[in-house]
Design a protein around this motif. Structure first.
Motif, PDB file in Angstrom:
ATOM      1  N   LYS A 209      -3.139   7.907   4.285  1.00 31.90           N
ATOM      2  CA  LYS A 209      -3.182   6.702   5.125  1.00 31.90           C
ATOM      3  C   LYS A 209      -2.960   5.494   4.238  1.00 31.90           C
ATOM      4  CE  LYS A 209      -5.788   4.278   8.697  1.00 31.90           C
ATOM      5  NZ  LYS A 209      -6.997   4.281   9.554  1.00 31.90           N
ATOM      6  N   ALA A 210      -1.862   4.775   4.480  1.00 30.76           N
ATOM      7  CA  ALA A 210      -1.523   3.581   3.708  1.00 30.76           C
ATOM      8  C   ALA A 210      -1.532   2.383   4.645  1.00 30.76           C
ATOM      9  CB  ALA A 210      -0.165   3.734   3.055  1.00 30.76           C
ATOM     10  N   THR A 211      -2.387   1.408   4.337  1.00 29.25           N
ATOM     11  CA  THR A 211      -2.555   0.239   5.200  1.00 29.25           C
ATOM     12  C   THR A 211      -2.376  -1.026   4.377  1.00 29.25           C
ATOM     13  OG1 THR A 211      -4.140   1.445   6.583  1.00 29.25           O
ATOM     14  CG2 THR A 211      -4.073  -0.953   6.800  1.00 29.25           C
ATOM     15  N   ALA A 212      -1.421  -1.878   4.775  1.00 24.53           N
ATOM     16  CA  ALA A 212      -1.200  -3.183   4.138  1.00 24.53           C
ATOM     17  C   ALA A 212      -1.482  -4.257   5.168  1.00 24.53           C
ATOM     18  CB  ALA A 212       0.220  -3.280   3.607  1.00 24.53           C
ATOM     19  N   SER A 213      -2.464  -5.105   4.881  1.00 22.86           N
ATOM     20  CA  SER A 213      -3.004  -5.981   5.913  1.00 22.86           C
ATOM     21  C   SER A 213      -2.469  -7.405   5.899  1.00 22.86           C
ATOM     22  CB  SER A 213      -4.533  -6.037   5.777  1.00 22.86           C
ATOM     23  OG  SER A 213      -4.901  -6.525   4.500  1.00 22.86           O
TER      24      SER A 213
ATOM     25  N   ALA B 296       0.595   1.728   8.015  1.00 25.26           N
ATOM     26  CA  ALA B 296       0.371   0.589   8.891  1.00 25.26           C
ATOM     27  C   ALA B 296       0.597  -0.703   8.125  1.00 25.26           C
ATOM     28  CB  ALA B 296      -1.045   0.622   9.472  1.00 25.26           C
ATOM     29  N   GLY B 297       1.305  -1.656   8.724  1.00 27.58           N
ATOM     30  CA  GLY B 297       1.581  -2.951   8.111  1.00 27.58           C
ATOM     31  C   GLY B 297       2.719  -3.612   8.854  1.00 27.58           C
ATOM     32  N   ASP B 298       3.096  -4.837   8.444  1.00 24.21           N
ATOM     33  CA  ASP B 298       4.239  -5.485   9.073  1.00 24.21           C
ATOM     34  C   ASP B 298       5.496  -4.647   8.904  1.00 24.21           C
ATOM     35  OD1 ASP B 298       2.675  -7.530   9.933  1.00 24.21           O
ATOM     36  OD2 ASP B 298       3.400  -9.021   8.511  1.00 24.21           O
TER      37      ASP B 298
ATOM     38  N   ALA C  98       0.859  -1.188   0.000  1.00 24.90           N
ATOM     39  CA  ALA C  98       0.000   0.000   0.000  1.00 24.90           C
ATOM     40  C   ALA C  98       0.889   1.230   0.000  1.00 24.90           C
ATOM     41  CB  ALA C  98      -0.923   0.009   1.211  1.00 24.90           C
ATOM     42  N   PHE C  99       0.728   2.067  -1.033  1.00 26.06           N
ATOM     43  CA  PHE C  99       1.482   3.306  -1.148  1.00 26.06           C
ATOM     44  C   PHE C  99       0.494   4.464  -1.253  1.00 26.06           C
ATOM     45  CE2 PHE C  99       4.649   0.511  -3.551  1.00 26.06           C
ATOM     46  CZ  PHE C  99       5.430   0.288  -2.424  1.00 26.06           C
ATOM     47  N   GLY C 100       0.719   5.500  -0.442  1.00 27.19           N
ATOM     48  CA  GLY C 100      -0.090   6.704  -0.591  1.00 27.19           C
ATOM     49  C   GLY C 100       0.273   7.447  -1.864  1.00 27.19           C
ATOM     50  N   ILE C 101       1.534   7.875  -1.956  1.00 27.33           N
ATOM     51  CA  ILE C 101       2.084   8.523  -3.149  1.00 27.33           C
ATOM     52  C   ILE C 101       3.387   7.819  -3.506  1.00 27.33           C
ATOM     53  CG2 ILE C 101       3.041  10.637  -4.135  1.00 27.33           C
ATOM     54  CD1 ILE C 101       1.269  12.232  -2.225  1.00 27.33           C
ATOM     55  N   ASN C 102       3.517   7.425  -4.753  1.00 29.68           N
ATOM     56  CA  ASN C 102       4.755   6.832  -5.257  1.00 29.68           C
ATOM     57  C   ASN C 102       5.204   7.615  -6.485  1.00 29.68           C
ATOM     58  OD1 ASN C 102       6.816   4.657  -5.349  1.00 29.68           O
ATOM     59  ND2 ASN C 102       5.859   4.240  -7.326  1.00 29.68           N
ATOM     60  N   ALA C 103       6.457   8.096  -6.485  1.00 33.14           N
ATOM     61  CA  ALA C 103       6.978   8.884  -7.604  1.00 33.14           C
ATOM     62  C   ALA C 103       8.377   8.400  -7.945  1.00 33.14           C
ATOM     63  CB  ALA C 103       7.005  10.370  -7.257  1.00 33.14           C
ATOM     64  N   GLU C 104       8.572   7.993  -9.210  1.00 30.26           N
ATOM     65  CA  GLU C 104       9.857   7.475  -9.669  1.00 30.26           C
ATOM     66  C   GLU C 104      10.233   8.157 -10.979  1.00 30.26           C
ATOM     67  OE1 GLU C 104       9.999   3.164  -9.773  1.00 30.26           O
ATOM     68  OE2 GLU C 104       8.259   3.083  -8.458  1.00 30.26           O
ATOM     69  N   ALA C 105      11.387   8.842 -10.996  1.00 35.02           N
ATOM     70  CA  ALA C 105      11.804   9.602 -12.171  1.00 35.02           C
ATOM     71  C   ALA C 105      13.262   9.346 -12.497  1.00 35.02           C
ATOM     72  CB  ALA C 105      11.578  11.094 -11.954  1.00 35.02           C
ATOM     73  N   THR C 106      13.604   9.471 -13.773  1.00 35.52           N
ATOM     74  CA  THR C 106      14.999   9.428 -14.176  1.00 35.52           C
ATOM     75  C   THR C 106      15.702  10.734 -13.854  1.00 35.52           C
ATOM     76  OG1 THR C 106      14.354  10.112 -16.403  1.00 35.52           O
ATOM     77  CG2 THR C 106      14.581   7.745 -16.003  1.00 35.52           C
ATOM     78  N   GLY C 107      14.948  11.809 -13.697  1.00 31.39           N
ATOM     79  CA  GLY C 107      15.490  13.109 -13.316  1.00 31.39           C
ATOM     80  C   GLY C 107      15.188  13.422 -11.868  1.00 31.39           C
ATOM     81  N   SER C 108      14.577  14.584 -11.619  1.00 35.20           N
ATOM     82  CA  SER C 108      14.279  15.013 -10.259  1.00 35.20           C
ATOM     83  C   SER C 108      12.835  14.692  -9.886  1.00 35.20           C
ATOM     84  CB  SER C 108      14.530  16.514 -10.107  1.00 35.20           C
ATOM     85  OG  SER C 108      13.662  17.253 -10.945  1.00 35.20           O
ATOM     86  N   VAL C 109      12.601  14.578  -8.583  1.00 39.06           N
ATOM     87  CA  VAL C 109      11.270  14.323  -8.044  1.00 39.06           C
ATOM     88  C   VAL C 109      10.962  15.366  -6.982  1.00 39.06           C
ATOM     89  CG1 VAL C 109       9.846  12.760  -6.674  1.00 39.06           C
ATOM     90  CG2 VAL C 109      11.267  11.842  -8.498  1.00 39.06           C
TER      91      VAL C 109
ATOM     92  N   ASP D   9       0.258 -10.795   5.694  1.00 31.98           N
ATOM     93  CA  ASP D   9       1.469 -11.204   6.397  1.00 31.98           C
ATOM     94  C   ASP D   9       2.692 -10.751   5.595  1.00 31.98           C
ATOM     95  OD1 ASP D   9      -0.022 -12.413   8.361  1.00 31.98           O
ATOM     96  OD2 ASP D   9       0.054 -14.398   7.430  1.00 31.98           O
ATOM     97  N   GLY D  10       3.620 -10.079   6.270  1.00 33.36           N
ATOM     98  CA  GLY D  10       4.809  -9.578   5.610  1.00 33.36           C
ATOM     99  C   GLY D  10       4.544  -8.407   4.685  1.00 33.36           C
ATOM    100  N   ALA D  11       3.422  -7.762   4.830  1.00 32.37           N
ATOM    101  CA  ALA D  11       3.029  -6.687   3.925  1.00 32.37           C
ATOM    102  C   ALA D  11       3.828  -5.416   4.194  1.00 32.37           C
ATOM    103  CB  ALA D  11       1.543  -6.413   4.054  1.00 32.37           C
ATOM    104  N   PHE D  12       3.833  -4.532   3.188  1.00 28.87           N
ATOM    105  CA  PHE D  12       4.663  -3.334   3.204  1.00 28.87           C
ATOM    106  C   PHE D  12       3.811  -2.124   2.855  1.00 28.87           C
ATOM    107  CE2 PHE D  12       8.136  -0.832   0.868  1.00 28.87           C
ATOM    108  CZ  PHE D  12       8.631  -0.293   2.042  1.00 28.87           C
ATOM    109  N   SER D  13       3.869  -1.091   3.674  1.00 25.60           N
ATOM    110  CA  SER D  13       3.120   0.135   3.402  1.00 25.60           C
ATOM    111  C   SER D  13       4.033   1.345   3.517  1.00 25.60           C
ATOM    112  CB  SER D  13       1.942   0.281   4.372  1.00 25.60           C
ATOM    113  OG  SER D  13       2.414   0.542   5.685  1.00 25.60           O
ATOM    114  N   VAL D  14       3.774   2.352   2.638  1.00 24.64           N
ATOM    115  CA  VAL D  14       4.557   3.591   2.643  1.00 24.64           C
ATOM    116  C   VAL D  14       3.605   4.758   2.394  1.00 24.64           C
ATOM    117  CG1 VAL D  14       6.428   4.896   1.597  1.00 24.64           C
ATOM    118  CG2 VAL D  14       6.592   2.410   1.724  1.00 24.64           C
ATOM    119  N   GLY D  15       3.749   5.810   3.163  1.00 17.73           N
ATOM    120  CA  GLY D  15       2.952   7.009   2.927  1.00 17.73           C
ATOM    121  C   GLY D  15       3.393   7.734   1.671  1.00 17.73           C
TER     122      GLY D  15
END
Length: 299
Positions: free
Chosen positions: A257-261, A289-291, A237-248, A263-269
């Protein structure tokens, strides 16, 4: 030749295979569609349902302006509210409520693709509710060399992907070599096995961009004080994800609110990855929220 369509009446289409409300295709000319009527589109078969489709194949621009309600539903294939494609500029201005629903395929509210040279732009002030099996997205903007500009108002975007390993994204923007700018001030709720509120990213690998275009693409994401992003995932679960070859650059003024429910889950705001400089400014609230749960992470 150029095509211009203006509709203010209500439209319904019920098909056993392929259902469409308004379709316009031009090889060399501009395509312009303006709609204020309500569209109800349903497909029982495997070819899908689309409310409005505007495509310029070779040399024209494609534009759709919509203020009507659009409901597109498909039992076995994809469902899409508005689709606009061109090698040059492709744009959507929408103030109507959009509801794509697919029992067994993908569901997309607004899709725009500038596949070669032009800008892909979306201005949305309508509510979007997309429910798909494999994949669900509210706004899906794509470009090749041109920039992407997405402006989203205060109404809600709600996307739900119901499949076992499905992906839900509220606003998605992806470009090979063009810059991406996203500004959103509304509620975004994404629910699926993998869920992301706003996802902005490059398409090509780093080396391909350097080899082919000799440059980079930058990303800017800004959320206002009324923004409320919720990503409800099982694995990620990601709130905002930004990936660039230049600047971000990411500036958050609202709630995430990012919730990963699972087992072994991953969450990022807020998650960023850049080839050059990164700037993150937060004046709102972030809850992860998550493991494994990270409020802000940058690479």
């Amino acid at each position: 030749s150029a095509i211009s369509i203006s509709n203010s009446g209500d439209i319904s289409a019920n098909a056993s295979i392929n259902a469409a409300g308004i379709n316009a295709f031009s090889t060399f000319g501009d395509v312009t569609i303006t709609n204020s009527g309500d569209l109800d589109i349903y497909s029982e078969g495997g070819a899908g349902a689309a409310g409005i489709t505007a495509t310029s194949f070779i040399s024209g621009d494609a534009t759709v302006t919509n203020s009507g309600r659009i409901a597109a539903a498909s039992a076995y294939a994809s469902a899409i509210g508005i689709s606009v494609s061109s090698k040059y500029a492709a744009s959507i201005v929408n103030s109507g409520d959009i509801t794509p629903d697919s029992d067994a395929g993908n569901a997309t509210g607004l899709y725009v693709n500038a596949s070669k040279y032009g800008t892909a732009s979306v201005i949305n002030t309508g509510a979007i509710t997309a429910t798909g099996y494999d994949y669900a997205t509210g706004i899906d903007a794509n470009s090749y060399n041109g920039d992407i500009i997405v402006t989203n108002g205060t109404k809600a975007i709600t996307v739900t992907a119901t499949g076992d390993y499905a992906t839900a994204v509220g606003i998605k923007a992806a470009s090979y070599y063009g810059d991406i700018g996203i500004a959103s001030n509304g509620s975004i709720t994404a629910t699926g096995y993998s869920a992301t509120g706003i996802n902005a990213s490059f398409i090509s690998p780093y080396y391909a961009c350097y080899a082919e275009c000799g440059g980079t693409m930058d990303i800017s994401v800004v959320t206002g004080t009324a923004s409320n992003i919720k990503a409800n995932g099982v694995e990620t679960a990601f709130g905002i994800n930004a990936e660039a070859t230049g600047s971000v650059s990411v500036s958050n003024g609202g709630s995430i609110k990012a919730t990963a429910s699972g087992d072994g889950a991953f969450s990022v705001g807020i998650r960023t990855e850049s080839g050059y400089a990164t700037s993150i400014t937060n004046s709102g609230s972030i809850d992860a929220a998550g493991d494994d749960a990270w409020a802000i992470v940058s690479y």
